[in-house]
Design a protein around this motif. Structure first.
Motif, PDB file in Angstrom:
ATOM      1  N   LYS A   1      40.568  30.662  40.110  1.00  0.00           N
ATOM      2  CA  LYS A   1      41.372  31.739  39.509  1.00  0.00           C
ATOM      3  C   LYS A   1      41.460  32.934  40.440  1.00  0.00           C
ATOM      4  O   LYS A   1      42.511  33.571  40.558  1.00  0.00           O
ATOM      5  CB  LYS A   1      40.740  32.173  38.180  1.00  0.00           C
ATOM      6  CG  LYS A   1      40.982  31.233  37.020  1.00  0.00           C
ATOM      7  CD  LYS A   1      40.360  31.829  35.753  1.00  0.00           C
ATOM      8  CE  LYS A   1      40.548  30.901  34.573  1.00  0.00           C
ATOM      9  NZ  LYS A   1      39.895  31.442  33.345  1.00  0.00           N
TER      10      LYS A   1
ATOM     11  N   SER B   1      39.968  40.818  34.888  1.00  0.00           N
ATOM     12  CA  SER B   1      39.835  39.360  34.752  1.00  0.00           C
ATOM     13  C   SER B   1      39.882  38.903  33.303  1.00  0.00           C
ATOM     14  O   SER B   1      40.033  37.713  33.030  1.00  0.00           O
ATOM     15  CB  SER B   1      38.534  38.878  35.414  1.00  0.00           C
ATOM     16  OG  SER B   1      37.434  39.653  34.991  1.00  0.00           O
TER      17      SER B   1
ATOM     18  N   ILE C   1      45.117  34.201  41.442  1.00  0.00           N
ATOM     19  CA  ILE C   1      45.558  35.526  40.992  1.00  0.00           C
ATOM     20  C   ILE C   1      45.882  36.416  42.190  1.00  0.00           C
ATOM     21  O   ILE C   1      46.886  37.131  42.197  1.00  0.00           O
ATOM     22  CB  ILE C   1      44.479  36.180  40.101  1.00  0.00           C
ATOM     23  CG1 ILE C   1      44.407  35.451  38.752  1.00  0.00           C
ATOM     24  CG2 ILE C   1      44.750  37.667  39.891  1.00  0.00           C
ATOM     25  CD1 ILE C   1      43.229  35.855  37.895  1.00  0.00           C
TER      26      ILE C   1
ATOM     27  N   LEU D   1      47.603  39.034  32.634  1.00  0.00           N
ATOM     28  CA  LEU D   1      48.058  39.273  34.000  1.00  0.00           C
ATOM     29  C   LEU D   1      49.407  39.990  34.018  1.00  0.00           C
ATOM     30  O   LEU D   1      49.688  40.792  34.918  1.00  0.00           O
ATOM     31  CB  LEU D   1      48.133  37.961  34.781  1.00  0.00           C
ATOM     32  CG  LEU D   1      48.361  38.092  36.291  1.00  0.00           C
ATOM     33  CD1 LEU D   1      47.270  38.938  36.943  1.00  0.00           C
ATOM     34  CD2 LEU D   1      48.423  36.702  36.953  1.00  0.00           C
TER      35      LEU D   1
ATOM     36  N   GLU E   1      49.160  35.561  43.757  1.00  0.00           N
ATOM     37  CA  GLU E   1      50.282  36.021  42.937  1.00  0.00           C
ATOM     38  C   GLU E   1      50.490  37.529  43.083  1.00  0.00           C
ATOM     39  O   GLU E   1      51.627  37.993  43.246  1.00  0.00           O
ATOM     40  CB  GLU E   1      50.018  35.650  41.472  1.00  0.00           C
ATOM     41  CG  GLU E   1      51.229  35.805  40.581  1.00  0.00           C
ATOM     42  CD  GLU E   1      51.045  35.176  39.202  1.00  0.00           C
ATOM     43  OE1 GLU E   1      51.762  35.586  38.275  1.00  0.00           O
ATOM     44  OE2 GLU E   1      50.173  34.292  39.062  1.00  0.00           O
TER      45      GLU E   1
END
Length: 486
Positions: A171, A136, A175, A140, A178
């Motif tokens: 987030k 985190s 994330i 990314l 994705e």
């Protein structure tokens, strides 16, 4: 899928250290609970952890047994030699973790080391769950490169680790969406609770497509802990309609077992498993609960293996008093009911916790009911010292029958309670659910107030003992509770 890390991350709670036998007991409970993967420890960490993983791996459990590992061959060998089914292998992924753990190494170096470790783990016949530690706080783009290399090397699952709890729900979901759109293998979320967001971050990650989440029973873990298994499971199933394989009726018993073995006491108001989660005092609430439990409970206590508990105090109402009186088999006139309520409220207004034994005494006093106690203490002796295991001998008269028993304990109070429990064993298994002591006055001659909570079957009662002698106060509280249960 649910990966439970109570035996690894949970054991990293300050002050918690589990023996092989204790780890096996918890692992068996987790298997009954229905977790998919049990992270049983870190095989390379110590001989005890290695032996625990080996014992659990050979116990014939349904769950997959996992060992934590770094991207090092010695860690992988230890896990394989301990007969683990899988490893949760992590590589540092944030700049601060890479520079701290591998000084002078680049991101490409970390990828190369991870690939070599994954390939070696697959050669050793292990299922590999590969994680980016401190993901985190990492870029990314690097996480994607690291994950892609791990999958190409044979990784079976991936984990995004929020190692210091800095994710936010938005987030976490974004994330995960994705990552799940780019990788075909299952992706897991691993959250810590430094900002109190571990549970909601985990839920949002599952919403975003995570096929697995990591959690611990009771939210145990280093610093502020990990995502709490019981809270995440119930949130997903009840509020989001996302099913897990967890046997929900085993949640409470598993929680209490972990609490007892680890010695980490739960807050009374902890959701789902805290003692107050299904306890009601307010007269308005209790009245509604007795008519329709969903009025003030989002789920039934039975759903998680619990029972509802009504307590009386300054907020007590007529309905709750009538429910207690019905349990005792008593009836009262209008005037008697007013007096009973007044006395209960007066006791609560003085700042005292009103126990079940207090309520019964008030009711019987107002109704002028004379009740002979079924359990009477006739004698008690304690032997204790620096080099002597505390031992208690107790003589009780139970329903007119004299019973003498002795027991040892960790201290004189524990020994006395153990002796009493042995003496009443023929009446069923009496469990001491909780024990609390407060000094009412100062000084070495302080009056102490002991409140115990006892369970027999599905019934739980609270009782009080107040003496200057903590042992006698504890015994008095035990006997008060036993007289209500037997």
């Amino acid at each position: 899928m649910v990966l439970d890390t109570t035996l690894r991350d949970g054991e990293q709670t300050p002050g918690v250290s589990l023996s092989v036998e204790q780890k096996l007991m918890i692992a068996e409970a987790l298997d009954r609970l229905g977790v998919d993967i049990i992270e049983a420890g870190t095989a390379i960490a110590s001989e005890g952890d290695f032996n625990a993983i080996k014992e659990i791996s050979n116990a014939g459990l349904k769950a997959e047994i996992c060992s934590f590992a770094r991207i090092k061959k010695v860690d992988i060998d230890a896990a394989a030699d301990a007969n683990a089914d899988s490893i949760f292998m992590v590589a540092p992924s944030s700049p601060i973790h890479i520079s701290t753990k591998f000084p002078g190494k680049s991101e490409d170096d970390v990828i190369a080391m991870a690939v070599e470790a994954v390939e070696y783990a697959k050669e050793r016949g292990l299922i590999v769950e590969f994680g980016g530690e401190d993901a985190s706080r990492a870029d990314l783009g690097f996480i994607k490169r690291l994950f892609a290399a791990a999958v190409d090397a044979g990784a079976d699952r991936l984990t995004f680790a929020d190692t210091v709890g800095v994710l936010t729900p938005e987030k976490s979901e974004a994330i995960m969406k994705e990552l799940c759109s780019e990788f075909d293998v299952p992706i897991a979320i691993h959250c810590h609770d430094d900002f109190g967001l571990a549970n909601i971050n985990t839920v949002y990650a599952v919403k975003g497509g995570a096929k697995e989440f990591h959690a611990t029973v009771n939210g145990l873990g280093e610093r502020a802990g990990n995502a709490a298994l019981e809270e995440v499971v119930m949130t997903l199933e009840v509020l989001y309609g996302i099913e897990t394989n967890i046997n929900k009726q085993n949640i409470y018993n598993t929680s209490k077992l972990v609490e007892k073995i680890t010695g980490v006491a739960l807050p009374l108001n902890k959701p789902i498993v805290g003692e107050n989660a299904f306890t009601h005092e307010s007269g308005i609430h209790t009245s509604a609960i007795l008519r329709n439990s969903s009025a003030y409970e989002p789920i039934t206590p039975e759903m998680v293996g619990r029972k509802r508990h009504l307590v009386l105090g300054k907020h007590a109402g007529r309905a709750s008093v009538e429910a207690v009186m019905k349990e005792f088999g008593y009836k009262a006139t209008e005037e008697q009911m007013k007096e009973i309520l007044k006395r209960i409220k007066d006791m609560g207004d003085k700042g005292k916790r009103v126990t079940d034994a207090d309520v019964r005494t008030i009711i019987e006093t107002v109704l002028q009911v004379k009740r002979e106690k079924r359990v009477v203490l006739e004698d008690l002796s304690i032997v204790s010292g620096m080099n002597i295991m505390p031992t208690a001998s107790v003589k009780l008269k139970i329903n007119g029958k004299e019973i003498i028993e002795a027991a040892i304990g960790l201290g004189p109070v524990d020994a006395a309670i153990n002796a009493i429990k042995k003496a009443v064993k023929e009446f069923g298994d009496i469990e001491l659910v909780s024990y609390r002591v407060d000094a009412i006055t100062g000084g070495t001659d302080a009056l102490v107030d002991v409140i115990v909570q006892l369970r027999r079957g599905d019934r739980i009662v609270t009782a009080r003992g107040a003496r200057t002698d903590i042992i006698m106060a504890s015994v008095e509280a035990m006997l008060e509770g036993l007289n209500m249960l037997i």
